[in-house]
Design a protein around this motif. Sequence first.
Motif, PDB file in Angstrom:
ATOM      1  N   HIS A 154       0.806 -16.938  -9.963  1.00 42.38           N
ATOM      2  CA  HIS A 154      -0.027 -17.310 -11.104  1.00 42.38           C
ATOM      3  C   HIS A 154       0.822 -17.262 -12.360  1.00 42.38           C
ATOM      4  O   HIS A 154       1.638 -16.353 -12.549  1.00 42.38           O
ATOM      5  CB  HIS A 154      -1.197 -16.335 -11.253  1.00 42.38           C
ATOM      6  CG  HIS A 154      -1.928 -16.513 -12.558  1.00 42.38           C
ATOM      7  ND1 HIS A 154      -3.012 -17.334 -12.688  1.00 42.38           N
ATOM      8  CD2 HIS A 154      -1.687 -15.992 -13.800  1.00 42.38           C
ATOM      9  CE1 HIS A 154      -3.425 -17.312 -13.949  1.00 42.38           C
ATOM     10  NE2 HIS A 154      -2.634 -16.509 -14.644  1.00 42.38           N
ATOM     11  N   THR A 155       0.642 -18.247 -13.255  1.00 44.93           N
ATOM     12  CA  THR A 155       1.315 -18.220 -14.553  1.00 44.93           C
ATOM     13  C   THR A 155       0.308 -18.553 -15.646  1.00 44.93           C
ATOM     14  O   THR A 155      -0.711 -19.196 -15.415  1.00 44.93           O
ATOM     15  CB  THR A 155       2.479 -19.228 -14.623  1.00 44.93           C
ATOM     16  OG1 THR A 155       1.962 -20.566 -14.552  1.00 44.93           O
ATOM     17  CG2 THR A 155       3.479 -19.004 -13.523  1.00 44.93           C
ATOM     18  N   GLY A 156       0.626 -18.120 -16.866  1.00 42.87           N
ATOM     19  CA  GLY A 156      -0.192 -18.444 -18.020  1.00 42.87           C
ATOM     20  C   GLY A 156      -1.446 -17.588 -18.140  1.00 42.87           C
ATOM     21  O   GLY A 156      -1.653 -16.621 -17.409  1.00 42.87           O
ATOM     22  N   GLN A 157      -2.269 -17.965 -19.101  1.00 45.01           N
ATOM     23  CA  GLN A 157      -3.535 -17.270 -19.328  1.00 45.01           C
ATOM     24  C   GLN A 157      -4.389 -17.341 -18.074  1.00 45.01           C
ATOM     25  O   GLN A 157      -4.235 -18.241 -17.243  1.00 45.01           O
ATOM     26  CB  GLN A 157      -4.269 -17.901 -20.514  1.00 45.01           C
ATOM     27  CG  GLN A 157      -5.544 -17.183 -20.921  1.00 45.01           C
ATOM     28  CD  GLN A 157      -6.158 -17.780 -22.167  1.00 45.01           C
ATOM     29  OE1 GLN A 157      -5.456 -18.203 -23.070  1.00 45.01           O
ATOM     30  NE2 GLN A 157      -7.484 -17.830 -22.210  1.00 45.01           N
ATOM     31  N   THR A 158      -5.306 -16.404 -17.934  1.00 47.84           N
ATOM     32  CA  THR A 158      -6.185 -16.393 -16.765  1.00 47.84           C
ATOM     33  C   THR A 158      -7.635 -16.259 -17.180  1.00 47.84           C
ATOM     34  O   THR A 158      -7.944 -15.651 -18.210  1.00 47.84           O
ATOM     35  CB  THR A 158      -5.810 -15.231 -15.822  1.00 47.84           C
ATOM     36  OG1 THR A 158      -6.703 -15.226 -14.704  1.00 47.84           O
ATOM     37  CG2 THR A 158      -5.895 -13.882 -16.532  1.00 47.84           C
ATOM     38  N   GLY A 159      -8.521 -16.838 -16.360  1.00 51.39           N
ATOM     39  CA  GLY A 159      -9.949 -16.635 -16.572  1.00 51.39           C
ATOM     40  C   GLY A 159     -10.404 -15.272 -16.105  1.00 51.39           C
ATOM     41  O   GLY A 159     -11.509 -14.833 -16.432  1.00 51.39           O
ATOM     42  N   VAL A 160      -9.558 -14.580 -15.347  1.00 50.73           N
ATOM     43  CA  VAL A 160      -9.902 -13.252 -14.836  1.00 50.73           C
ATOM     44  C   VAL A 160     -10.081 -12.288 -16.010  1.00 50.73           C
ATOM     45  O   VAL A 160      -9.152 -12.052 -16.783  1.00 50.73           O
ATOM     46  CB  VAL A 160      -8.813 -12.726 -13.886  1.00 50.73           C
ATOM     47  CG1 VAL A 160      -9.131 -11.298 -13.447  1.00 50.73           C
ATOM     48  CG2 VAL A 160      -8.668 -13.640 -12.683  1.00 50.73           C
ATOM     49  N   GLY A 161     -11.273 -11.761 -16.144  1.00 49.40           N
ATOM     50  CA  GLY A 161     -11.556 -10.795 -17.194  1.00 49.40           C
ATOM     51  C   GLY A 161     -11.859 -11.400 -18.546  1.00 49.40           C
ATOM     52  O   GLY A 161     -12.181 -10.666 -19.491  1.00 49.40           O
ATOM     53  N   SER A 162     -11.769 -12.718 -18.684  1.00 49.70           N
ATOM     54  CA  SER A 162     -11.998 -13.350 -19.979  1.00 49.70           C
ATOM     55  C   SER A 162     -13.413 -13.072 -20.473  1.00 49.70           C
ATOM     56  O   SER A 162     -14.396 -13.312 -19.768  1.00 49.70           O
ATOM     57  CB  SER A 162     -11.768 -14.855 -19.881  1.00 49.70           C
ATOM     58  OG  SER A 162     -11.927 -15.472 -21.135  1.00 49.70           O
ATOM     59  N   GLY A 163     -13.515 -12.554 -21.684  1.00 50.28           N
ATOM     60  CA  GLY A 163     -14.820 -12.245 -22.265  1.00 50.28           C
ATOM     61  C   GLY A 163     -15.375 -10.893 -21.893  1.00 50.28           C
ATOM     62  O   GLY A 163     -16.370 -10.444 -22.478  1.00 50.28           O
ATOM     63  N   MET A 164     -14.759 -10.211 -20.944  1.00 52.94           N
ATOM     64  CA  MET A 164     -15.204  -8.881 -20.557  1.00 52.94           C
ATOM     65  C   MET A 164     -14.511  -7.834 -21.441  1.00 52.94           C
ATOM     66  O   MET A 164     -13.468  -8.114 -22.027  1.00 52.94           O
ATOM     67  CB  MET A 164     -14.900  -8.629 -19.081  1.00 52.94           C
ATOM     68  CG  MET A 164     -15.580  -9.617 -18.141  1.00 52.94           C
ATOM     69  SD  MET A 164     -15.226  -9.331 -16.387  1.00 52.94           S
ATOM     70  CE  MET A 164     -16.274  -7.906 -16.067  1.00 52.94           C
ATOM     71  N   PRO A 165     -15.088  -6.645 -21.580  1.00 53.30           N
ATOM     72  CA  PRO A 165     -14.489  -5.632 -22.453  1.00 53.30           C
ATOM     73  C   PRO A 165     -13.016  -5.381 -22.126  1.00 53.30           C
ATOM     74  O   PRO A 165     -12.671  -5.083 -20.980  1.00 53.30           O
ATOM     75  CB  PRO A 165     -15.342  -4.387 -22.170  1.00 53.30           C
ATOM     76  CG  PRO A 165     -16.677  -4.932 -21.775  1.00 53.30           C
ATOM     77  CD  PRO A 165     -16.358  -6.173 -20.991  1.00 53.30           C
ATOM     78  N   GLY A 166     -12.167  -5.555 -23.138  1.00 52.48           N
ATOM     79  CA  GLY A 166     -10.737  -5.367 -22.921  1.00 52.48           C
ATOM     80  C   GLY A 166     -10.131  -6.362 -21.961  1.00 52.48           C
ATOM     81  O   GLY A 166      -9.033  -6.131 -21.435  1.00 52.48           O
ATOM     82  N   GLY A 167     -10.845  -7.473 -21.738  1.00 50.08           N
ATOM     83  CA  GLY A 167     -10.336  -8.436 -20.762  1.00 50.08           C
ATOM     84  C   GLY A 167     -10.210  -7.837 -19.379  1.00 50.08           C
ATOM     85  O   GLY A 167      -9.381  -8.245 -18.573  1.00 50.08           O
ATOM     86  N   MET A 168     -11.072  -6.826 -19.089  1.00 50.92           N
ATOM     87  CA  MET A 168     -11.055  -6.127 -17.808  1.00 50.92           C
ATOM     88  C   MET A 168      -9.722  -5.410 -17.583  1.00 50.92           C
ATOM     89  O   MET A 168      -9.322  -5.145 -16.446  1.00 50.92           O
ATOM     90  CB  MET A 168     -11.357  -7.085 -16.658  1.00 50.92           C
ATOM     91  CG  MET A 168     -12.069  -6.475 -15.458  1.00 50.92           C
ATOM     92  SD  MET A 168     -12.464  -7.714 -14.194  1.00 50.92           S
ATOM     93  CE  MET A 168     -10.885  -7.886 -13.373  1.00 50.92           C
ATOM     94  N   GLY A 169      -9.010  -5.156 -18.688  1.00 58.15           N
ATOM     95  CA  GLY A 169      -7.718  -4.480 -18.572  1.00 58.15           C
ATOM     96  C   GLY A 169      -6.581  -5.393 -18.168  1.00 58.15           C
ATOM     97  O   GLY A 169      -5.445  -4.932 -17.989  1.00 58.15           O
ATOM     98  N   MET A 170      -6.849  -6.695 -18.026  1.00 57.14           N
ATOM     99  CA  MET A 170      -5.815  -7.632 -17.612  1.00 57.14           C
ATOM    100  C   MET A 170      -4.864  -7.917 -18.786  1.00 57.14           C
ATOM    101  O   MET A 170      -5.306  -8.196 -19.893  1.00 57.14           O
ATOM    102  CB  MET A 170      -6.442  -8.953 -17.141  1.00 57.14           C
ATOM    103  CG  MET A 170      -7.391  -8.830 -15.952  1.00 57.14           C
ATOM    104  SD  MET A 170      -6.562  -8.434 -14.395  1.00 57.14           S
ATOM    105  CE  MET A 170      -6.958  -6.686 -14.245  1.00 57.14           C
ATOM    106  N   ARG A 171      -3.567  -7.886 -18.514  1.00 61.12           N
ATOM    107  CA  ARG A 171      -2.562  -8.105 -19.553  1.00 61.12           C
ATOM    108  C   ARG A 171      -1.838  -9.433 -19.309  1.00 61.12           C
ATOM    109  O   ARG A 171      -1.160  -9.617 -18.297  1.00 61.12           O
ATOM    110  CB  ARG A 171      -1.578  -6.932 -19.575  1.00 61.12           C
ATOM    111  CG  ARG A 171      -2.301  -5.604 -19.823  1.00 61.12           C
ATOM    112  CD  ARG A 171      -1.379  -4.421 -19.869  1.00 61.12           C
ATOM    113  NE  ARG A 171      -2.158  -3.184 -19.871  1.00 61.12           N
ATOM    114  CZ  ARG A 171      -2.726  -2.632 -20.938  1.00 61.12           C
ATOM    115  NH1 ARG A 171      -2.588  -3.217 -22.112  1.00 61.12           N
ATOM    116  NH2 ARG A 171      -3.419  -1.514 -20.841  1.00 61.12           N
TER     117      ARG A 171
END
Length: 294
Positions: free
Chosen positions: A163-180
């Motif tokens: 995977h590369t680039g921005q992800t929809g995983v965690g988008s809009g969730m608090p802290g982006g679900m901790g995804m960096r």
Amino acid sequence: MPKLKLPDIEKVIAIDIHTHAEEPCGCHPDDGYDDFQAQMAEYFKSPNKHPPTVPETAAYYRSKNIAAVIFPVDAERETGFRRYNNYEMLEVASDHLDVLIPFVSIDPHKGKLGAREARKLIEEYGVRGFKFHPTMQGFYANDRMAYPLYEEINNGGAIALFHTGQTGVGSGMPGGMGMRLKYSNPMYMDDVAADFPDLKIILAHPSFPWQEEALSVATHKPNVYIDLSGWSPKYFPPILVRYINSILQDKMLFGSDWPVITPDRWLSDFAKIDIREEIRPKVLKANARKLLGI
């Protein structure tokens, strides 16, 4: 379970290099997975409120006469979500090898244990590729911690898909679900491509906000390809379209990111963008066929 057989590629109209496998239950209400999937469906405006199972995915692709590379994502350490066990996924997918090409996933943090699993999956099951998601797995692709796993993949002649680039995983969730997001800059894969020059590498997705980095790596390193999944083609930046039409025409791969984006939607939008007609068959099938060796 015998070694995996490959679909009859002569019969299909395209190869979708990027689809996701989900467990038969479709959700994990005990660990937050169901909430996560509901958010993903909303983010991508997906028609699937719960992810389809592997047999449901196979039925869809069979109806469209498209072959699909399918894989789980092992991100237990970073997310707390139980992984879809590779062996269970392969067992289910083995009933649908007329359209499915199963890849697997191992979190590189599993170290030697993961490397041994990779070797077994390649030697005993004939697995052709491994999915990595640096943001979900919480690592930089060039971290030497991951190199024993890459070595097994390279030695087995398999593919590493990142995977590369921005992800929809965690988008809009608090802290982006901790995804960096920083972990998924494609420039980190440049080190991997240099250190493993024979390893076949796919950079997944238009790599916003690092599109030019991805194009640079794929142009410079002969063993690096780009899949075009995760975005509707109508949103492709002009520089990506320019490279598809020119110097990277033999290294671009059709991918949808099923189930959050369907091949119907992707292919419909791809037909409307300015791609030279002689290049479309390369993107849709020929490039992936060559890379997969089928």
